[in-house]
Scaffold this motif. Structure first.
Motif, PDB file in Angstrom:
ATOM      1  N   ASN A  33       0.820  -1.199   0.000  1.00  0.00           N
ATOM      2  CA  ASN A  33       0.000   0.000   0.000  1.00  0.00           C
ATOM      3  C   ASN A  33       0.859   1.258   0.000  1.00  0.00           C
ATOM      4  O   ASN A  33       1.960   1.281   0.548  1.00  0.00           O
ATOM      5  CB  ASN A  33      -0.906   0.027   1.236  1.00  0.00           C
ATOM      6  N   CYS A  34       0.337   2.312  -0.597  1.00  0.00           N
ATOM      7  CA  CYS A  34       1.028   3.594  -0.542  1.00  0.00           C
ATOM      8  C   CYS A  34       0.852   4.167   0.873  1.00  0.00           C
ATOM      9  O   CYS A  34       0.012   3.696   1.645  1.00  0.00           O
ATOM     10  CB  CYS A  34       0.466   4.549  -1.587  1.00  0.00           C
ATOM     11  N   ALA A  36      -0.638   6.701   2.030  1.00  0.00           N
ATOM     12  CA  ALA A  36      -1.989   7.183   2.345  1.00  0.00           C
ATOM     13  C   ALA A  36      -2.946   6.043   2.668  1.00  0.00           C
ATOM     14  O   ALA A  36      -3.948   6.238   3.363  1.00  0.00           O
ATOM     15  CB  ALA A  36      -2.538   8.000   1.181  1.00  0.00           C
ATOM     16  N   CYS A  37      -2.630   4.850   2.163  1.00  0.00           N
ATOM     17  CA  CYS A  37      -3.536   3.717   2.364  1.00  0.00           C
ATOM     18  C   CYS A  37      -3.038   2.739   3.425  1.00  0.00           C
ATOM     19  O   CYS A  37      -3.697   1.740   3.701  1.00  0.00           O
ATOM     20  CB  CYS A  37      -3.730   2.956   1.046  1.00  0.00           C
ATOM     21  N   CYS A  42      -7.041   4.993   4.350  1.00  0.00           N
ATOM     22  CA  CYS A  42      -7.851   5.599   3.297  1.00  0.00           C
ATOM     23  C   CYS A  42      -9.306   5.160   3.365  1.00  0.00           C
ATOM     24  O   CYS A  42     -10.164   5.715   2.686  1.00  0.00           O
ATOM     25  CB  CYS A  42      -7.291   5.226   1.931  1.00  0.00           C
ATOM     26  N   CYS A  54     -11.898   4.556  -0.631  1.00  0.00           N
ATOM     27  CA  CYS A  54     -10.575   4.730  -1.225  1.00  0.00           C
ATOM     28  C   CYS A  54     -10.655   4.994  -2.729  1.00  0.00           C
ATOM     29  O   CYS A  54     -11.279   4.257  -3.478  1.00  0.00           O
ATOM     30  CB  CYS A  54      -9.717   3.489  -0.982  1.00  0.00           C
ATOM     31  N   CYS A  56      -7.545   5.788  -4.272  1.00  0.00           N
ATOM     32  CA  CYS A  56      -6.124   5.844  -4.580  1.00  0.00           C
ATOM     33  C   CYS A  56      -5.888   5.366  -6.013  1.00  0.00           C
ATOM     34  O   CYS A  56      -6.372   4.304  -6.407  1.00  0.00           O
ATOM     35  CB  CYS A  56      -5.345   4.964  -3.600  1.00  0.00           C
ATOM     36  N   CYS A  60      -2.947  -0.330  -4.811  1.00  0.00           N
ATOM     37  CA  CYS A  60      -2.882  -0.664  -3.387  1.00  0.00           C
ATOM     38  C   CYS A  60      -3.880  -1.761  -3.027  1.00  0.00           C
ATOM     39  O   CYS A  60      -4.745  -2.112  -3.806  1.00  0.00           O
ATOM     40  CB  CYS A  60      -3.176   0.573  -2.547  1.00  0.00           C
TER      41      CYS A  60
END
Length: 290
Positions: A33-34, A36-37, A42, A54, A56, A60
């Motif tokens: 996951n990035c 943010a996630c 997220c 989410c 994104c 992710c």
């Protein structure tokens, strides 16, 4: 013009056929996951167990990133992942199928005696049996057998051979719903006593050797905070039991198994399922040694 990475060519062909693909990185696992996630910060993706908002653009959430949208697959946010990809996976549930993942020759032999013939795909050590229809995924339903459908991914290894048939009751029965895990204070698998020489009078290994191997295995189980902890517990139990195949015994494998069960339950695996996975792992190692 930059050439399209080979995995992306395959992914686009799968997407056009209605099979939602995703890239796999080194180790044949989805991309992480990035930031943010991470830890579901997220809100997750709409088709996950904890459905959320989410949006994104990156691949992710493992299997939940799989998509048939060619614009997403060819987007700049996915480009780096495709360049680094070593293989392509797909979401069986999104394709309307269930994959019975047979991990070794013994599991394949069991399937040929027990399950109706269907489309099969060869794997490194066994076979994927693919049935039409979906169900919940479940790992380690028996030694060397995982069920991959909803909320799971499978590596794409080709279209396979044979006529696909409808998902049989025999496969659904393998993943009967487990009992809900009791509250933490009531968990039966709470650790009672650690492994030591009092339970392993016939073990050839030093206590430090056993504890080091166990702790590494427990760390692998505890790392599976999103999915796969049950399957990981099965693998750790099988590996640890195999290390003691040459010992005159007893080696206290039951105590080691209790610690593995505790680690799996701590990350959300139902008590009954965790015990079954660990027991199957221990028994699989014994059969292989025999």
């Amino acid at each position: 013009m930059t050439a399209t990475p080979e995995p992306l060519h395959l992914a686009l062909a799968l997407a056009a056929a209605g099979v939602p693909p995703l890239p796999l990185r080194h180790g044949k696992t989805p991309f992480g996951n990035c930031p943010a996630c991470k830890h579901s910060g997220c809100g997750d993706r709409p088709n996950m167990k904890a459905a959320g908002p989410c949006h994104c653009p990156a691949p992710c959430h493992g299997w939940a990133a799989a998509t048939t949208d060619p614009h997403t697959l060819t987007s700049p946010a996915w480009a780096t992942s495709w360049r680094r990809a070593v293989a392509v996976a797909y979401h069986p549930g999104g394709a309307g199928v269930t994959v019975v993942d047979l991990d070794d020759a013994a599991a394949v032999a069991w399937a040929r005696e027990t399950l109706p013939a269907t489309r099969t795909v060869g794997t490194t050590r066994g076979e994927h049996w693919i049935y039409r229809g979906t169900m919940r995924s479940s790992n380690a339903v028996r030694p060397g057998v995982d069920i991959k459908s909803q909320r799971q991914y499978a590596r794409w290894l080709g279209p396979g051979a044979g006529r696909m048939v409808d998902l049989p009751a025999a496969v659904r029965a393998l993943a009967v719903k487990e009992d809900t895990t009791p509250a933490r204070s009531e968990v039966v698998s709470s650790l009672r006593a650690p492994w030591d020489r009092t339970v392993a009078t016939g073990c050839r290994h030093t206590e430090r050797y056993v504890r080091t191997g166990l702790e590494r295995g427990l760390a692998l189980v505890r790392a599976r905070i999103e999915s796969g902890a049950g399957s990981q517990a099965f693998g750790v139990a099988r590996f640890l039991a195999a290390q003691h195949a040459g010992c005159p015994g007893p080696c206290g494998l039951a105590v080691l198994g209790e610690e593995i069960v505790s680690a799996a339950v701590a990350v959300g695996v139902p008590e009954t399922y965790a015990r079954r996975a660990v027991t199957n792992g221990l028994e699989a190692a014994v059969r292989r040694a025999a």
